[in-house]
Scaffold this motif. Structure first.
Motif, short mmCIF file in Angstrom:
data_model
loop_
_atom_site.label_atom_id
_atom_site.label_comp_id
_atom_site.label_asym_id
_atom_site.label_seq_id
_atom_site.Cartn_x
_atom_site.Cartn_y
_atom_site.Cartn_z
N ASP A 213 0.80 -0.96 0.06
CA ASP A 213 0.02 -0.08 -0.03
C ASP A 213 0.80 1.29 0.06
N ARG A 214 2.01 1.11 0.58
CA ARG A 214 3.13 2.37 0.51
C ARG A 214 3.60 2.65 -0.93
N VAL A 215 3.77 1.42 -1.65
CA VAL A 215 4.08 1.57 -3.09
C VAL A 215 3.15 2.35 -3.90
N TYR A 216 1.72 1.61 -3.62
CA TYR A 216 0.54 2.06 -4.21
C TYR A 216 0.44 3.73 -4.07
N ASN A 217 0.59 4.25 -2.81
CA ASN A 217 0.30 5.59 -2.56
C ASN A 217 1.28 6.46 -2.99
N THR A 218 2.62 6.00 -3.10
CA THR A 218 3.52 6.69 -3.67
C THR A 218 3.37 6.95 -5.19
N PHE A 219 3.12 5.89 -6.03
CA PHE A 219 2.89 5.97 -7.21
C PHE A 219 1.60 6.90 -7.66
N PHE A 220 0.54 6.65 -6.60
CA PHE A 220 -0.75 7.45 -6.86
C PHE A 220 -0.32 9.30 -6.56
N GLU A 221 0.58 9.54 -5.78
CA GLU A 221 0.77 10.67 -5.63
C GLU A 221 1.81 11.22 -6.42
N ALA A 222 2.49 10.32 -7.16
CA ALA A 222 3.28 10.89 -8.15
C ALA A 222 2.63 11.09 -9.56
N VAL A 223 1.70 10.32 -9.59
CA VAL A 223 0.94 10.48 -11.03
C VAL A 223 -0.01 11.72 -11.01
N ASP A 224 -0.49 11.88 -9.64
CA ASP A 224 -1.38 13.10 -9.29
C ASP A 224 -0.72 14.13 -9.03
N TYR A 225 0.50 14.26 -9.08
CA TYR A 225 1.49 15.71 -8.89
C TYR A 225 1.12 16.54 -9.67
N GLN A 226 0.74 16.56 -10.81
CA GLN A 226 0.33 17.40 -11.79
C GLN A 226 -0.77 16.83 -12.73
N GLU A 227 -1.34 17.97 -13.52
CA GLU A 227 -2.39 17.63 -14.56
C GLU A 227 -1.70 17.13 -15.76
N ARG A 228 -2.37 15.75 -16.02
CA ARG A 228 -1.90 15.33 -17.31
C ARG A 228 -3.04 13.93 -17.48
N VAL A 229 -2.97 13.43 -18.66
CA VAL A 229 -3.34 12.06 -18.88
C VAL A 229 -2.32 11.06 -19.23
N VAL A 230 -2.18 10.06 -18.38
CA VAL A 230 -1.26 8.95 -18.65
C VAL A 230 -2.07 7.80 -19.03
N VAL A 231 -1.27 7.23 -20.10
CA VAL A 231 -1.69 5.84 -20.57
C VAL A 231 -0.64 4.77 -20.06
N ILE A 232 -1.26 3.87 -19.44
CA ILE A 232 -0.19 2.96 -19.04
C ILE A 232 -0.18 1.49 -19.81
N MET A 233 0.81 1.30 -20.76
CA MET A 233 0.55 0.43 -21.60
C MET A 233 1.37 -1.27 -21.08
N LEU A 234 0.40 -2.16 -20.70
CA LEU A 234 0.89 -3.10 -20.17
C LEU A 234 1.01 -4.44 -21.06
N ASP A 235 2.10 -4.96 -21.72
CA ASP A 235 2.29 -5.59 -22.68
C ASP A 235 2.61 -7.06 -22.05
N GLU A 236 1.94 -7.96 -22.57
CA GLU A 236 1.90 -9.48 -22.11
C GLU A 236 1.26 -9.42 -20.83
N ILE A 237 0.10 -8.45 -20.71
CA ILE A 237 -0.62 -8.55 -19.44
C ILE A 237 -1.26 -9.70 -18.99
N ASP A 238 -1.15 -10.82 -19.73
CA ASP A 238 -1.71 -12.16 -19.24
C ASP A 238 -0.53 -12.76 -18.35
N LYS A 239 0.64 -12.49 -18.55
CA LYS A 239 1.60 -13.04 -17.78
C LYS A 239 1.57 -12.52 -16.26
#
Ligand SMILES: Nc1ncnc2c1ncn2[C@@H]1O[C@H](COP(=O)(O)OP(=O)(O)OP(=O)(O)O)[C@@H](O)[C@H]1O
Length: 497
Positions: A213-239
């Motif tokens: 949960d600490r990793v998730y919160n750090t990620f969340f805050e880093a993404v939300d630090y500024q206004e933007r649209v983020v596309v997360i590309m997960l290749d081989e998502i089945d793995k």
């Protein structure tokens, strides 16, 4: 220089006339006479090279043109254009068999998206993750968090230096303040200190050790630090789902309801659609808002793809006419795999180069096909678990000793002897039968069930791969290399069964 006219005192330099494989490295001594300046690599370099730029045939190269993928690329662009309007694009699930251009097309569209976002100054970022390598929730979130922290720090650094310039201008002439959003020199200084504190606070996530949960919160805050649209590309998502369930996808897909400044959209890529059966229904419907299918290429399409790449990769006239059609035809049989087609073309070129030929001919393509197939077999056999290797080794030994229509009992008897010899656990016959079925699925053996009348049914097993090469790979395993002569119990094995 040939060996015959080499001065005896110069014999040690005779390597100049031999191909690479003929060089005995112990004998290689550099000759410093003018004539003997031919070194180990000179002959290899002096042949007219077939390739102009081999790199464009490698999997790591992202082509600028992707023939026969216009429709899929346009669909992706139509969905992702929302990001450039500051809206959240729908999540996309891309699927299709291996080598159908999914990754290459998605990367191409991402590059175009980021390029256009810079042009129109609309903040939009794409982050690519290969889930075959990054296959746990912790690692995915940590990698994303660190990427966004790095980007945030770069942007903060740029903003600080802009503010420092403004501050210096204002300090020199106080009327400069009117052109800024700040009311005083102190306000500028305060903002600079604030930004410096923000940057200091952004602590990178270690690759292990934090609670998730600490990793998730750090990620969340880093993404939300500024206004933007983020596309997360997960290749081989089945793995990712196979290795660590759907928690990551669940967390990513519910983020938007909590983010204040930014928006996240997911682009999943897979060659196995069945993985969605294991998803929580909410994740499944959220991830599959838009689905794009990449069908296999047919032989004509593969020809076009190869031709585009060959024009850049090879010297003019280096390919005889039938090379590209043959590569395309072989790869079309392999479920229309463009990666296989490109591998074939590159390997055929390398074989022609090794033969010091000026042109790649049909024969080189056929040899390349055999080589690639053998490389695949070697890799599969090399990475088998020890027990499967023992079962395969037993089967090969029987076949090499002239036993035909090998049955499971015979394999099991030889297998038991081998286990005793190398001190390995002996599995039950039922388990060994399962391992034989697995080898069958991998295409290494062919096992058919035959009826033995009133004696019931048994499997007849034969080897489907080159025997000597496979045996050599098995013997290169340190445990199996201890096996001495297998002959004495070969007869016994037949008799016992
Ligand atoms: N239409 C195309 N034009 C040119 N090259 C292509 C095309 N489609 C695929 N390729 C090339 O074929 C190779 C395999 O493509 P890619 O990695 O995109 O396949 P994939 O569908 O993502 O496969 P996998 O599911 O195995 O990851 C790459 O080298 C790529 O550049």
């Amino acid at each position: 220089m040939s060996d015959e006219n080499t001065n005896p005192s110069d014999e040690r330099t005779g390597h100049g006339s031999r191909g690479f494989e003929g060089v005995d490295l112990d004998e290689v001594v550099l000759d410093d006479t003018a004539e003997g300046n031919q070194g180990l690599f000179d002959d290899l370099l002096s042949g007219e090279p077939i390739f102009e730029n081999k790199e464009v045939l490698r999997p790591s190269y992202t082509p600028h043109e992707l023939p026969h993928r216009k429709e899929q690329i346009n669909r992706m662009a139509t969905i992702l254009v929302a990001a450039l309007r500051g809206e959240t694009p729908s999540n996309i699930l891309i699927y299709g068999k291996t080598g159908t251009g999914k990754t290459a097309s998605a990367k191409f569209v991402s590059q175009e998206l980021e390029r256009t976002s810079l042009k129109y100054e609309v903040p939009c970022e794409v982050e690519y993750i290969n889930c075959e390598v990054t296959d746990t929730q912790y690692r995915v979130l940590a990698q994303l968090a660190n990427k966004f922290i790095e980007n945030n720090q770069i942007e903060i650094g740029e903003r600080i230096s802009e503010l420092q310039d403004i501050r210096d201008g204002v300090a020199a002439e106080s009327d400069q303040l009117e052109n800024t959003e700040f009311s005083s020199l102190n306000a500028i200084e305060d903002r600079i200190s604030e930004l410096e504190a923000d940057a200091d606070e952004m602590e990178a996530v270690p690759m292990t050790g934090w609670p998730t949960d600490r990793v998730y919160n750090t990620f969340f805050e880093a993404v939300d630090y500024q206004e933007r649209v983020v596309v997360i590309m997960l290749d081989e998502i089945d793995k990712l789902v196979e290795k660590s369930g759907d928690d990551t996808l669940y967390n990513l897909s519910r983020m938007n309801s909590e983010l204040e400044n930014s928006r996240v959209s997911i682009m999943g890529i897979s060659n196995d659609l069945k993985f969605t059966d294991f998803l929580d229904p909410r994740v499944k419907s959220s991830l599959g808002e838009e689905e794009i299918v990449f069908p296999p290429y047919d032989a004509n399409q593969l020809r076009d793809i190869l031709q585009h790449r060959a024009d850049v990769a090879f010297k003019a006239d280096a390919l005889s006419d039938d090379v590209i059609p043959l590569c395309a035809a072989f790869a079309a049989q392999e479920h229309g795999d463009a990666r296989r087609a490109l591998d074939l073309l590159r390997t055929a070129g390398e074989l022609a180069e090794r033969d010091q030929k000026e042109r790649v001919e049909e024969g080189h393509v056929r040899k390349a096909q055999d080589k690639i197939e053998l490389d695949r077999v070697v890799e599969v056999v090399r990475t088998l678990p020890t027990q499967s290797k023992l079962v395969l080794f037993s089967t090969i030994s029987l076949e090499k000793n002239g036993v035909h229509n090998i049955n499971t009992g015979e394999v099991y008897n030889v297998y038991k002897h081998l286990c005793e010899e190398i001190d390995a656990d002996i599995l039950t016959q039922r388990r060994v039968t399962d391992l034989i079925s697995e080898l069958d699925m991998l295409g290494i053996v062919n096992a058919v069930v035959v009826s033995k009348g009133r004696y019931g049914r048994t499997k007849e097993i034969s080897i489907s791969v080159p025997i000597d090469e496979t045996e050599a790979v098995l013997q290169s395993d340190s445990r199996l290399s201890d096996i001495d002569d297998i002959q004495p119990f070969m007869q016994q094995a037949r008799f016992d069964s």
